[in-house]
Every structure is written in structure tokens, then in C-alpha cells.
Design a protein around this motif. Structure first.
Motif, PDB file in Angstrom:
ATOM      1  N   LEU A 148      49.778  29.732  30.585  1.00 22.71           N
ATOM      2  CA  LEU A 148      48.613  28.857  30.656  1.00 22.71           C
ATOM      3  C   LEU A 148      48.133  28.657  32.087  1.00 22.71           C
ATOM      4  N   ALA A 149      49.051  28.804  33.051  1.00 24.66           N
ATOM      5  CA  ALA A 149      48.756  28.452  34.435  1.00 24.66           C
ATOM      6  C   ALA A 149      47.558  29.193  35.031  1.00 24.66           C
ATOM      7  N   PRO A 150      47.496  30.532  34.974  1.00 25.70           N
ATOM      8  CA  PRO A 150      46.345  31.215  35.600  1.00 25.70           C
ATOM      9  C   PRO A 150      45.010  30.842  34.963  1.00 25.70           C
ATOM     10  N   LEU A 151      45.008  30.750  33.613  1.00 27.97           N
ATOM     11  CA  LEU A 151      43.763  30.376  32.937  1.00 27.97           C
ATOM     12  C   LEU A 151      43.304  28.997  33.375  1.00 27.97           C
ATOM     13  N   LEU A 152      44.227  28.048  33.407  1.00 29.54           N
ATOM     14  CA  LEU A 152      43.891  26.685  33.799  1.00 29.54           C
ATOM     15  C   LEU A 152      43.482  26.625  35.264  1.00 29.54           C
ATOM     16  N   ALA A 153      44.260  27.281  36.122  1.00 33.16           N
ATOM     17  CA  ALA A 153      44.018  27.205  37.562  1.00 33.16           C
ATOM     18  C   ALA A 153      42.660  27.789  37.936  1.00 33.16           C
ATOM     19  N   LEU A 154      42.377  28.997  37.466  1.00 33.44           N
ATOM     20  CA  LEU A 154      41.118  29.652  37.829  1.00 33.44           C
ATOM     21  C   LEU A 154      39.917  28.951  37.211  1.00 33.44           C
ATOM     22  N   ALA A 155      40.106  28.403  36.005  1.00 32.66           N
ATOM     23  CA  ALA A 155      39.005  27.659  35.378  1.00 32.66           C
ATOM     24  C   ALA A 155      38.669  26.413  36.181  1.00 32.66           C
ATOM     25  N   ILE A 156      39.693  25.712  36.671  1.00 33.74           N
ATOM     26  CA  ILE A 156      39.452  24.506  37.464  1.00 33.74           C
ATOM     27  C   ILE A 156      38.732  24.846  38.761  1.00 33.74           C
ATOM     28  N   VAL A 157      39.186  25.912  39.424  1.00 31.51           N
ATOM     29  CA  VAL A 157      38.557  26.310  40.683  1.00 31.51           C
ATOM     30  C   VAL A 157      37.102  26.732  40.468  1.00 31.51           C
ATOM     31  N   GLN A 158      36.859  27.507  39.392  1.00 33.56           N
ATOM     32  CA  GLN A 158      35.517  28.015  39.137  1.00 33.56           C
ATOM     33  C   GLN A 158      34.559  26.923  38.679  1.00 33.56           C
ATOM     34  N   GLN A 159      35.060  25.996  37.861  1.00 35.69           N
ATOM     35  CA  GLN A 159      34.193  24.962  37.305  1.00 35.69           C
ATOM     36  C   GLN A 159      34.095  23.725  38.202  1.00 35.69           C
ATOM     37  N   PHE A 160      35.120  23.487  39.001  1.00 35.40           N
ATOM     38  CA  PHE A 160      35.130  22.272  39.827  1.00 35.40           C
ATOM     39  C   PHE A 160      35.304  22.642  41.302  1.00 35.40           C
ATOM     40  N   SER A 161      36.535  22.589  41.792  1.00 33.25           N
ATOM     41  CA  SER A 161      36.756  22.868  43.216  1.00 33.25           C
ATOM     42  C   SER A 161      38.239  23.088  43.471  1.00 33.25           C
ATOM     43  N   PHE A 162      38.563  23.538  44.679  1.00 35.95           N
ATOM     44  CA  PHE A 162      39.960  23.670  45.062  1.00 35.95           C
ATOM     45  C   PHE A 162      40.639  22.307  45.120  1.00 35.95           C
ATOM     46  N   THR A 163      39.904  21.286  45.524  1.00 35.80           N
ATOM     47  CA  THR A 163      40.478  19.938  45.574  1.00 35.80           C
ATOM     48  C   THR A 163      40.903  19.475  44.183  1.00 35.80           C
TER      49      THR A 163
END
Length: 382
Positions: A148-163
């Protein structure tokens, strides 16, 4: 008293805590190189930044005998998670290469402690004749969250931000901390209760397993650090699915691998998995489409999900209970040294050979790995 089942409260909580910690680790795997690239770091600098955690973890584990003689595993796990947590808080606040590397080294202190004592705490809950199967299931917890980690991580970065990404990591680490606080004292003898007559940090009997896991670390560092950037350069969008299918493949294979190890030893598993790993490296080097990238993830995931737990179970099988912490520290140090050196050296190779050339070099290393695995496991008696 002989244990007949390892599905105790402690084992389940340790499994969950370890899975949550590694979810954060695997969320950072595809994101930190992109984070470094956004900050303007070169491939070599990204390799140093990403790999620094492994060097700090390695040094930390040299003190495992001292830690085990002074503190309980529970205290050490709480301290290690807090180290991980504080580092994750600092990542979005620091922007220079030097400060990021220092913070990554601090992250490595927590990584070194938690990876050592999660594994040994889990092993303490297992009956000897179920080490392979039990550690296989222990690893499944890691692989499920890693899927689940890569899907969740990249989705958060793409939709929101690194923060927002780092805030999510912080929340997950808080949950990991709560699981360890919920454990009770293990009924197994605790090596920490025997501060005298500690095993040496280096023990020659573990050279076969440590040599193999070192090379595995080099190969894994190339995949985890540079595949996201390589795929981006190839204009591919399935990198999160690459890590997802890799993790699912690892989950599926681990129980099979564990039972095979308990019944036959490591040789057959190592033969098949090292061949698959080499094929996966060639496929990554040749990626030209999203579907090929995903298929390469299956090969990579099966190999990673088979080799690492097999070598780890092999170590637990041949060591004594009193020396288990030290054996685990040596094993994990070998892996992290491979990961750390691999990230740095392969970063330099990328600057000279480009990404495709670097992955072809890894494929050649994989060919050597097949022969070495067969040789070192030739006369194993468990």
C-alpha cells in the motif's frame, strides 16, 4: 514449556508495529529521491542522501551487545521509533543537502535499533521448529503495508504536497509506537538479562548469510532508489504499481518459502529466487512501457520476498537464543551496508552509464549472485 502456537498477543502486536514502521520506510523509498530531485540534488547526491540511513543503522547495530545488556527490547523499540519520528518531522523543514544527510543519519539510528529488535522480539515468540514459517508470516505484515505504501505515498505527493506526505508518515509512526507500548513482557528468555559473555559483533559462522544479504542490499538499493527516477525519465506512470505488485508477490510467496525452508533448507529457494531476481533486473533495464514495468515488479517482488526471509530464518536457525541479538545485528548490518554502498556507488554509475547502463550492471551482478548462492548453501544441514 514448549510453544505450540506463535499467534500470541505479543507476536501480533510486534508484527503490526513492524509493519507500520516499514510502511513509513517503504513510503519514503519512492518519494525521497523525487523529493531530492525537486530540491535540485544530483543523482550522486540523491544516492548519498537516500543511502545515509543505512550507514547510521550499521554503526548503531555495532552496539547491539551493549544495548541488550542495558535495556529491554521494549524500551529499545520505543526509543528507535521515536528516533524515526523525530527525523520524519525534520525532513520537510530542512532544504540543504548537508542538513538532509545529517537528518537521514539520525533516522538511521532509529532504523538500526527498530529493525534489529522487531525481528528478535518476533523470533523470541516462535517455537524453534516454526522459525521459517513464523518469520515468513512476520514478513507478510511488512509486505502487506509495503504494497500500500507506494500507492499511498505517491498519491499524497501528487494530490497534495511533500509536507502532507511527511505528516502522514508521522501519524503512522505514532500508531507503531502505540502497538509496542501495548506489548507485555515476553515469556521467552531475554538475552538482555545476560549482559555477561556476550557474543562478538562479528561471528564467522554467519559469513555465508551475511555475504548473500549484502549483495541483495546492493541490488535492492538500485531498484528502490533509481527505478522511480528512471521510470519518470522514460515517461512511464506505473511506478507506484511496480512497487504495489512487487509487494503483493512478496506476500504470496513468503508462506510457501517459509515452509520450504523448514522442510528442505535454503538451497532450492535461493536457486529459484536469484534467477528470478536477475531476470527482473534485465526487464527493468529494458523497460519501455508501463506493462513491462509492472511485470518486472512481479519478478522483483517474488525474489525479494523469498531471498531475505530465507537468509534471516537461516541465521535464526543456526544461532543460540543468547546470541540472537548479535546475529541479527550482523545480518542487518550486512544488508544495510549493501543498501548504503549500493545507493552511493550506483549513483556514481548513473552519472557515467545512465540509468539503463546501471541496471545492466546490476543484471551482471545478479548472474554472479546465482552461483554464489548455490555455492554457499551447498552443504547446509538444518
Amino acid at each position: 514449556m514448549t510453544k505450540t502456537s506463535y499467534w500470541s498477543r505479543n507476536f501480533i502486536l510486534i508484527l503490526i508495529g513492524n509493519a507500520l514502521l516499514f510502511m513509513v520506510y517503504n513510503m519514503q523509498v519512492p518519494v525521497l529521491p523525487l523529493f531530492g530531485k525537486q530540491l535540485g540534488l544530483s543523482p550522486a547526491q540523491i544516492g548519498v542522501f537516500v543511502g545515509a540511513i543505512m550507514f547510521a543503522a550499521l554503526v548503531t547495530r555495532l552496539f547491539v551487545p551493549w544495548f541488550s545488556g542495558k535495556f529491554s527490547k521494549k524500551v529499545l523499540l520505543v526509543g528507535g521509533i521515536l528516533g524515526y519520528l523525530l527525523a520524519s518531522i525534520g525532513y520537510p523543514l530542512l532544504g540543504s543537502f548537508g542538513l538532509l544527510v545529517l537528518l537521514r543519519l539520525f533516522n538511521g539510528l532509529g532504523h538500526g535499533i527498530t529493525t534489529t529488535y522487531f525481528a528478535t522480539s518476533a523470533a523470541d515468540e516462535l517455537p524453534v521448529n516454526k522459525i521459517g514459517e513464523g518469520m515468513g508470516y512476520f514478513g507478510i505484515g511488512t509486505m502487506v503495508t509495503a504494497s500500500l505504501a507506494p500507492l499511498l505515498a505517491l498519491a499524497i505527493v501528487q494530490q497534495f504536497s511533500f509536507t502532507a506526505f511527511f505528516m502522514t508518515c508521522i501519524g503512522i509512526l505514532f500508531l507503531a509506537l502505540l502497538t509496542i507500548l501495548g506489548t507485555t513482557k515476553s515469556t521467552a528468555p531475554d538475552a538482555a538479562a545476560k549482559p555477561t559473555n556476550r557474543a562478538p559483533v562479528f561471528d564467522r559462522q554467519f559469513i555465508p548469510q551475511c555475504s548473500l544479504v549484502f549483495i541483495l542490499g546492493v541490488l535492492m538499493s538500485g531498484v528502490m532508489t533509481f527505478t522511480p527516477i528512471y521510470a519518470q525519465a522514460q515517461h512511464l506512470t506505473a511506478i507506484s504499481w511496480f512497487f504495489f505488485v512487487a509487494a503483493i508477490a512478496g506476500v504470496v510467496i513468503r508462506p510457501i518459502v517459509g515452509r520450504s525452508f523448514d522442510q528442505r533448507g535454503p538451497r532450492l529457494v535461493l536457486l529459484i529466487s536469484t534467477v528470478l531476481l536477475t531476470v527482473g533486473m534485465v526487464m527493468i533495464a529494458l523497460i519501455s512501457s508501463n506493462w513491462l514495468l509492472v511485470v518486472a515488479g512481479v519478478f522483483y517482488g517474488v525474489a525479494d520476498g523469498a531471498i531475505y526471509p530465507t537468509l534471516q530464518a537461516w541465521v535464526f536457525k543456526v544461532t543460540t537464543l543468547e546470541n540472537r541479538d548479535t546475529a541479527t545485528g550482523m545480518f542487518l548490518n550486512s544488508y544495510d551496508l549493501g543498501m548504503g554502498l549500493g545507493a552511493v556507488i550506483l549513483g556514481w554509475l548513473v552519472e557515467g552509464l545512465q540509468y539503463q547502463g546501471m541496471f545492466f550492471v546490476l543484471a551482471l551482478v545478479g548472474l554472479v549472485y546465482i552461483g554464489l548462492a548455490l555455492r554457499l548453501s551447498k552443504r547446509v544441514s538444518l
